[in-house]
Design a protein around this motif. Structure first.
Motif, PDB file in Angstrom:
ATOM      1  N   LEU A   1       1.171  -1.036   0.387  1.00 27.84           N
ATOM      2  CA  LEU A   1      -0.094   0.099  -0.049  1.00 27.84           C
ATOM      3  C   LEU A   1       1.391   1.889  -0.057  1.00 27.84           C
ATOM      4  N   MET A   2       0.408   1.917  -0.613  1.00 26.96           N
ATOM      5  CA  MET A   2       1.345   3.222  -1.487  1.00 26.96           C
ATOM      6  C   MET A   2       0.646   4.359  -1.131  1.00 26.96           C
ATOM      7  N   THR A   3       1.364   5.849  -0.214  1.00 19.73           N
ATOM      8  CA  THR A   3       0.669   7.011  -0.579  1.00 19.73           C
ATOM      9  C   THR A   3       0.548   7.715  -1.916  1.00 19.73           C
ATOM     10  N   GLY A   4       0.415   8.615  -2.429  1.00 22.37           N
ATOM     11  CA  GLY A   4       0.593   8.980  -3.335  1.00 22.37           C
ATOM     12  C   GLY A   4       0.146   8.020  -4.401  1.00 22.37           C
ATOM     13  N   PHE A   5       1.086   8.543  -6.123  1.00 23.94           N
ATOM     14  CA  PHE A   5       0.988   8.067  -7.047  1.00 23.94           C
ATOM     15  C   PHE A   5       2.337   7.619  -7.713  1.00 23.94           C
TER      16      PHE A   5
END
Length: 249
Positions: free
Chosen positions: A6-10
């Motif tokens: 899971l990531m923050t931003g793109f």
């Protein structure tokens, strides 16, 4: 084994990978239409032969104006089934807000092994602190702290726009961009409707705040101002993206 990071931003959408999800999904759909077998068999046939795969841009399969959750749900469940039976490792990265929507709508989080790196966990918690600071600024008039002083100008510009009742379209666009991958203008029109000239006017207003940005033909939230967008989505629409996503942090 399928692992969902899971990531923050793109920013992860620009990562180099074994294959990107959109082309892999499109190939599987085309193959399924040609043969008698279903999507799962076609996806298995389309996967590169490797014991370790990294598949990028999974977020782009979440297109609410086309098939909603269908493509990204079928894709991830297909990868899960294939990895369980074939062995080997498959890794995908997904924006934490996109995954939160999937989890709350379809309970998909129960089927996957997820992880959040220390870097992204720290960033998420930093966003929460920033949002808490904006709440105190609004409710108690507390000043924005020096470490976040760069947020003051774009925040106040956006607040001036969204405090009007007539800016529902601006708010809808802001919300759309906050939990969607970067979008082309044509994609935005499919969701929001309206005219090209109307969208140009919306974008002109939001781009001027700095919170929304456009690069290489794609419209998105400026990553350093994501907490501002999330704050207004909660304040104006009642959708608390941080609360939806915090169980994985």
């Amino acid at each position: 084994m399928l692992k969902v990071e899971l990531m923050t931003g793109f920013a992860h959408l620009r990562d180099e990978a074994t294959v990107d999800a959109l082309s892999l999904h499109s190939q599987a759909v085309a193959l399924a239409n040609q043969k008698e077998g279903g999507y799962l068999e076609a996806l298995a046939d389309s996967l590169p032969a490797s014991d370790s795969l990294y598949i990028s841009s999974v977020d782009t399969l979440f297109k609410r104006y086309e098939a909603g959750f269908g493509p990204i749900k079928d894709f991830l469940l297909g990868l899960k089934f294939i990895s369980n039976h074939r062995g080997g490792n498959i890794k995908v990265r997904v924006n934490i807000f996109v995954f939160a929507f999937l989890a709350h709508a379809k309970n998909l989080d129960l089927m996957f092994c997820t992880e959040v790196s220390a870097n992204h966990k720290g960033r998420f918690l930093s966003w929460q602190n920033t949002i808490d600071g904006l709440v105190l600024f609004e409710l108690k008039g507390r000043t924005i702290t020096n470490d976040r002083i760069g947020l003051a100008e774009p925040y106040l510009k956006l607040r001036k726009i969204l405090e009007r009742d007539s800016t529902r379209n601006e708010l809808a666009l802001l919300a759309l961009l906050t939990f969607s991958s970067p979008m082309q203008e044509e994609e935005i029109l499919k969701v929001l409707g309206g005219s090209h000239s109307g969208l140009k006017a919306l974008l002109f207003t939001l781009l001027d705040t700095g919170v929304v940005t456009k690069s290489f033909g794609l419209v998105t939230i400026n990553e350093k101002y994501i907490p501002i967008a999330v704050f207004f989505v909660r304040a104006k629409l009642g959708v608390d993206l941080m609360a939806l996503a915090k169980r994985w942090v």
